[in-house]
Write a protein that holds these residues in place. Sequence first.
Motif, PDB file in Angstrom:
ATOM      1  N   VAL A  64     -15.721 -44.982  -2.699  1.00 18.37           N
ATOM      2  CA  VAL A  64     -15.310 -44.589  -1.399  1.00 18.37           C
ATOM      3  C   VAL A  64     -14.011 -44.009  -1.356  1.00 18.37           C
ATOM      4  O   VAL A  64     -13.876 -42.983  -0.679  1.00 18.37           O
ATOM      5  CB  VAL A  64     -15.148 -46.014  -0.808  1.00 18.37           C
ATOM      6  CG1 VAL A  64     -14.460 -46.015   0.538  1.00 18.37           C
ATOM      7  CG2 VAL A  64     -16.489 -46.667  -0.443  1.00 18.37           C
ATOM      8  N   ILE A  65     -13.141 -44.186  -2.258  1.00 16.57           N
ATOM      9  CA  ILE A  65     -11.621 -43.933  -2.583  1.00 16.57           C
ATOM     10  C   ILE A  65     -11.661 -42.441  -3.278  1.00 16.57           C
ATOM     11  O   ILE A  65     -11.074 -41.471  -2.797  1.00 16.57           O
ATOM     12  CB  ILE A  65     -10.690 -45.040  -2.874  1.00 16.57           C
ATOM     13  CG1 ILE A  65     -10.659 -46.098  -1.928  1.00 16.57           C
ATOM     14  CG2 ILE A  65      -9.379 -44.267  -3.266  1.00 16.57           C
ATOM     15  CD1 ILE A  65     -10.175 -45.575  -0.406  1.00 16.57           C
ATOM     16  N   ASP A  84     -17.293 -40.185 -13.269  1.00 18.71           N
ATOM     17  CA  ASP A  84     -17.805 -41.392 -12.562  1.00 18.71           C
ATOM     18  C   ASP A  84     -19.306 -41.822 -13.344  1.00 18.71           C
ATOM     19  O   ASP A  84     -19.961 -40.988 -13.234  1.00 18.71           O
ATOM     20  CB  ASP A  84     -17.672 -41.517 -11.201  1.00 18.71           C
ATOM     21  CG  ASP A  84     -18.206 -42.665 -10.725  1.00 18.71           C
ATOM     22  OD1 ASP A  84     -19.048 -43.469 -11.167  1.00 18.71           O
ATOM     23  OD2 ASP A  84     -17.610 -43.229  -9.611  1.00 18.71           O
ATOM     24  N   ALA A  86     -21.308 -43.771 -12.694  1.00 23.16           N
ATOM     25  CA  ALA A  86     -22.596 -44.218 -12.029  1.00 23.16           C
ATOM     26  C   ALA A  86     -23.573 -42.867 -11.822  1.00 23.16           C
ATOM     27  O   ALA A  86     -22.922 -42.000 -11.213  1.00 23.16           O
ATOM     28  CB  ALA A  86     -22.331 -44.763 -10.861  1.00 23.16           C
ATOM     29  N   SER A 137      -9.413 -44.236  -9.379  1.00 22.20           N
ATOM     30  CA  SER A 137      -9.860 -45.021  -8.334  1.00 22.20           C
ATOM     31  C   SER A 137     -11.057 -45.804  -8.811  1.00 22.20           C
ATOM     32  O   SER A 137     -12.298 -45.626  -8.089  1.00 22.20           O
ATOM     33  CB  SER A 137     -10.350 -44.007  -7.286  1.00 22.20           C
ATOM     34  OG  SER A 137      -9.050 -43.361  -6.801  1.00 22.20           O
ATOM     35  N   ALA A 138     -11.167 -46.420  -9.953  1.00 22.56           N
ATOM     36  CA  ALA A 138     -12.063 -47.215 -10.464  1.00 22.56           C
ATOM     37  C   ALA A 138     -11.999 -48.611  -9.746  1.00 22.56           C
ATOM     38  O   ALA A 138     -11.194 -48.870  -9.044  1.00 22.56           O
ATOM     39  CB  ALA A 138     -11.898 -47.487 -11.781  1.00 22.56           C
ATOM     40  N   GLU A 140     -11.482 -52.566  -8.705  1.00 20.60           N
ATOM     41  CA  GLU A 140     -10.117 -53.112  -8.565  1.00 20.60           C
ATOM     42  C   GLU A 140     -10.149 -54.374  -9.727  1.00 20.60           C
ATOM     43  O   GLU A 140     -10.205 -55.456  -9.097  1.00 20.60           O
ATOM     44  CB  GLU A 140      -9.902 -53.828  -7.303  1.00 20.60           C
ATOM     45  CG  GLU A 140      -8.524 -54.355  -7.200  1.00 20.60           C
ATOM     46  CD  GLU A 140      -7.322 -53.368  -6.841  1.00 20.60           C
ATOM     47  OE1 GLU A 140      -7.630 -52.119  -7.282  1.00 20.60           O
ATOM     48  OE2 GLU A 140      -6.408 -53.611  -6.251  1.00 20.60           O
ATOM     49  N   LYS A 145      -9.105 -51.096 -15.409  1.00 21.17           N
ATOM     50  CA  LYS A 145      -8.021 -49.926 -15.119  1.00 21.17           C
ATOM     51  C   LYS A 145      -7.122 -49.856 -16.102  1.00 21.17           C
ATOM     52  O   LYS A 145      -6.830 -48.667 -16.380  1.00 21.17           O
ATOM     53  CB  LYS A 145      -7.246 -50.232 -13.797  1.00 21.17           C
ATOM     54  CG  LYS A 145      -8.181 -50.313 -12.430  1.00 21.17           C
ATOM     55  CD  LYS A 145      -7.331 -50.363 -11.397  1.00 21.17           C
ATOM     56  CE  LYS A 145      -7.943 -50.362 -10.049  1.00 21.17           C
ATOM     57  NZ  LYS A 145      -8.313 -49.321  -9.539  1.00 21.17           N
ATOM     58  N   SER A 165      -5.118 -45.643  -7.486  1.00 23.04           N
ATOM     59  CA  SER A 165      -5.404 -45.904  -6.209  1.00 23.04           C
ATOM     60  C   SER A 165      -5.195 -47.526  -5.808  1.00 23.04           C
ATOM     61  O   SER A 165      -5.657 -47.776  -4.662  1.00 23.04           O
ATOM     62  CB  SER A 165      -6.559 -45.448  -5.443  1.00 23.04           C
ATOM     63  OG  SER A 165      -6.544 -44.163  -5.889  1.00 23.04           O
ATOM     64  N   SER A 167      -5.352 -51.172  -4.697  1.00 22.36           N
ATOM     65  CA  SER A 167      -4.862 -51.914  -3.468  1.00 22.36           C
ATOM     66  C   SER A 167      -3.787 -52.672  -3.568  1.00 22.36           C
ATOM     67  O   SER A 167      -3.055 -53.049  -2.742  1.00 22.36           O
ATOM     68  CB  SER A 167      -6.139 -52.746  -2.755  1.00 22.36           C
ATOM     69  OG  SER A 167      -7.157 -51.716  -2.713  1.00 22.36           O
ATOM     70  N   PRO A 189      -4.027 -45.021  -1.130  1.00 20.09           N
ATOM     71  CA  PRO A 189      -4.352 -44.645  -0.059  1.00 20.09           C
ATOM     72  C   PRO A 189      -5.035 -45.383   1.048  1.00 20.09           C
ATOM     73  O   PRO A 189      -5.318 -46.559   0.462  1.00 20.09           O
ATOM     74  CB  PRO A 189      -5.440 -43.497  -0.451  1.00 20.09           C
ATOM     75  CG  PRO A 189      -5.855 -43.949  -1.402  1.00 20.09           C
ATOM     76  CD  PRO A 189      -4.887 -44.972  -1.988  1.00 20.09           C
TER      77      PRO A 189
HETATM   78  P1  NAD Z   1     -16.059 -48.297  -5.197  1.00 22.21           P
HETATM   79  O1  NAD Z   1     -16.662 -49.505  -5.687  1.00 22.21           O
HETATM   80  O2  NAD Z   1     -16.293 -47.428  -3.952  1.00 22.21           O
HETATM   81  O3  NAD Z   1     -15.765 -47.063  -6.357  1.00 22.21           O
HETATM   82  C1  NAD Z   1     -15.341 -47.119  -7.658  1.00 22.21           C
HETATM   83  C2  NAD Z   1     -16.092 -46.241  -8.322  1.00 22.21           C
HETATM   84  O4  NAD Z   1     -15.498 -46.334  -9.711  1.00 22.21           O
HETATM   85  C3  NAD Z   1     -17.697 -46.327  -8.594  1.00 22.21           C
HETATM   86  O5  NAD Z   1     -18.326 -45.043  -8.114  1.00 22.21           O
HETATM   87  C4  NAD Z   1     -17.969 -46.512  -9.915  1.00 22.21           C
HETATM   88  O6  NAD Z   1     -19.176 -46.169 -10.568  1.00 22.21           O
HETATM   89  C5  NAD Z   1     -16.665 -45.847 -10.596  1.00 22.21           C
HETATM   90  N1  NAD Z   1     -16.624 -46.508 -11.852  1.00 22.21           N
HETATM   91  C6  NAD Z   1     -16.637 -47.793 -12.627  1.00 22.21           C
HETATM   92  N2  NAD Z   1     -16.258 -47.705 -13.789  1.00 22.21           N
HETATM   93  C7  NAD Z   1     -15.610 -46.486 -14.004  1.00 22.21           C
HETATM   94  C8  NAD Z   1     -15.268 -45.829 -15.206  1.00 22.21           C
HETATM   95  N3  NAD Z   1     -14.901 -46.397 -16.175  1.00 22.21           N
HETATM   96  N4  NAD Z   1     -14.486 -44.621 -15.104  1.00 22.21           N
HETATM   97  C9  NAD Z   1     -14.628 -43.917 -13.961  1.00 22.21           C
HETATM   98  N5  NAD Z   1     -15.307 -44.569 -12.914  1.00 22.21           N
HETATM   99  C10 NAD Z   1     -15.653 -45.733 -12.792  1.00 22.21           C
HETATM  100  O7  NAD Z   1     -14.635 -48.745  -4.931  1.00 22.21           O
HETATM  101  P2  NAD Z   1     -13.464 -48.166  -3.960  1.00 22.21           P
HETATM  102  O8  NAD Z   1     -13.279 -48.667  -2.654  1.00 22.21           O
HETATM  103  O9  NAD Z   1     -13.507 -46.708  -4.068  1.00 22.21           O
HETATM  104  O10 NAD Z   1     -12.193 -48.610  -4.706  1.00 22.21           O
HETATM  105  C11 NAD Z   1     -11.490 -47.907  -5.605  1.00 22.21           C
HETATM  106  C12 NAD Z   1     -10.138 -48.412  -5.904  1.00 22.21           C
HETATM  107  O11 NAD Z   1      -9.390 -47.804  -4.879  1.00 22.21           O
HETATM  108  C13 NAD Z   1      -9.774 -49.829  -6.188  1.00 22.21           C
HETATM  109  O12 NAD Z   1      -8.680 -50.034  -6.981  1.00 22.21           O
HETATM  110  C14 NAD Z   1      -9.525 -50.107  -4.685  1.00 22.21           C
HETATM  111  O13 NAD Z   1      -8.732 -51.294  -4.650  1.00 22.21           O
HETATM  112  C15 NAD Z   1      -8.720 -49.097  -4.118  1.00 22.21           C
HETATM  113  N6  NAD Z   1      -8.559 -48.905  -2.731  1.00 22.21           N
HETATM  114  C16 NAD Z   1      -9.686 -49.116  -2.094  1.00 22.21           C
HETATM  115  C17 NAD Z   1      -9.764 -48.999  -0.622  1.00 22.21           C
HETATM  116  C18 NAD Z   1     -10.651 -49.270   0.294  1.00 22.21           C
HETATM  117  O14 NAD Z   1     -10.853 -49.246   1.466  1.00 22.21           O
HETATM  118  N7  NAD Z   1     -12.177 -49.238  -0.345  1.00 22.21           N
HETATM  119  C19 NAD Z   1      -8.451 -48.543   0.015  1.00 22.21           C
HETATM  120  C20 NAD Z   1      -7.375 -48.203  -0.981  1.00 22.21           C
HETATM  121  C21 NAD Z   1      -7.709 -48.378  -2.503  1.00 22.21           C
END
Ligand code: NAD
Length: 535
Positions: A64-65, A84, A86, A137-138, A140, A145, A165, A167, A189
């Motif tokens: 998502v992020i 990524d 996945a 943005s992996a 949480e 991380k 990124s 949270s 963000p």
């Molecule tokens: P998400 O689960 O949608 O995406 C995470 C991605 O990371 C997945 O596509 C996954 O395949 C990938 N991933 C897993 N292991 C990996 C690795 N070893 N190397 C590279 N990629 C890998 O999660 P998200 O919502 O995008 O959140 C990502 C980060 O951003 C988190 O730290 C979260 O706290 C933060 N964040 C999220 C939001 C939100 O509203 N969703 C807002 C701000 C910050």
Amino acid sequence: MSLPVFEQGCFSATVLGGNDLGGVHHLRGYGEWDCGRAEPAWTGEVKVMSKRWLRTVGLLGGGVIGGGWAARFVLNGVDVRLHDPAPGAIEGVQQQLANARRAYRRLTRLALPPEGRLSVATSVADAVQGVELVQESAPERLDLKQQLLAAASRAAAPETLICSSTSGLRPSLLQVEMDRPERFLVAHPFNPVYMLPLVELCGGERTAPEALERAAEIYRGLGMHPLVVRKEVDGFIANRLQEAMWREALWLVHDNLATVQEVDDAIRYSFGLRRAIMGPFRIAGGGDGMRRFMQQWGPMLKWPWSKLTEVPELTDAFLDKLAQQADDRGEKLGSLEIEQNRDDCYVALLQGLRSQGYGAGETVALWEQGLREANFQIDDGCGPLRMPPAQMPSDWLDSNGHVNESRYLQLFSEATGTLERYVGIDSEYRSRCGAFYTVETHLFHLGELHAGDRAQVLTQVLGAQDKRLHVFHVLTREADQKPVAMSEQMLIHVDASSRRSAPVRGEVRERLLELAERHAKLPRPERVGASIRQR
Ligand code: NAD
């Protein structure tokens, strides 16, 4: 690169050399006056200032992020290398990019820079080598991380900035295993990253202050509002506030005081609107207002209205209840329709705030100003003035599905405004000396423009005598360099105090005369002085 061919004939220019990252672009112009000629009307060089601050970023995680970051970078002209593991991650990112393109087309009419390239990196090292910024943005999870950031820090160049990124994880914990941890910080963000401007910047114990400064400049250039968190703290600022409200929202549903729909309505019909304009401390009346407000409402904070840090137990029964009520609303997770509707609402809010130069709207206005300045220099010293390209928004279309004449007039009028500013007519000149008033406009329709088309106005000064300014504009579609409309305008200079026609004064007069003299060397457009033809 091939040169444009004209059916109708018009002035145009084509880029023959240079690169998208700036430097000198060689331009050759063809005019209405020289249709079919082998030789151009003029050739010249234009220095294009460009965003050299950032060329390539490495993204770790494309959910998502990460996908939202990819869209923001790519649409601001930055190349993205995405890693990524996945399967299918890139498709999700492409979908976000498509959503962002659609939203930006509505948000701004300024042409964006050429899109950056989005490529897939097969490893962390592959994603971060040769980039200026890494954005992690992996999921949480602290251990994941820490390991990713350590690997990135070993493979990236020493000067590469590395951001997470997260949270709410503390940067000091994230940077423990990194090489050169002084270039690491949190850049948190909000979803969707390509729409919401806030990015919270938080350094850890080993972060250098310069890293925060560099990051702030980069994110500002992407149209964001960087907010530096003064002290390292879990959850930073915005999520601490969001969480407090979220807890209360859960209790209201848990205790059967409201449904999920009712909680959402309570917010979006009331203080949700207010919060885009003012936070809890922006109260009319400055210090006095603040004192009165606290005297009136402060004592209530001690009443047991809210539950503060308590969280309802997330039992299966409670989760089922939340899920059932959400299902009753008929929403589907990740539905394209819902995402686009959300984006359209953000666009409407941001545009409304931009029109007031306020809050997040001010950030959009600054971004647009950057786009204008970074990509453009309107005078190349030999051809007509070249106005910043504009992209046609979908709400400019009439019932025939193309842009109507009111918008052509708007673009020509804006071009005249840009010409006026270029010769030095600013607010001071207006109040002291006067301004140009349009007395006559002729509009020629030659073609159609559709939503998403990029077009540019080229402006030639035909005459600048004493009180009169005579201009000719050509609006060309960028894709085929064909003219879609032209306009001839006569303007009269009006004195600020007498409100009567009066000669142009001072340096403005000199700059106008100099421009008119240069433009007099250009061939005169055929349609000058034309009236409506009886066919
Ligand atoms: P998400 O689960 O949608 O995406 C995470 C991605 O990371 C997945 O596509 C996954 O395949 C990938 N991933 C897993 N292991 C990996 C690795 N070893 N190397 C590279 N990629 C890998 O999660 P998200 O919502 O995008 O959140 C990502 C980060 O951003 C988190 O730290 C979260 O706290 C933060 N964040 C999220 C939001 C939100 O509203 N969703 C807002 C701000 C910050």
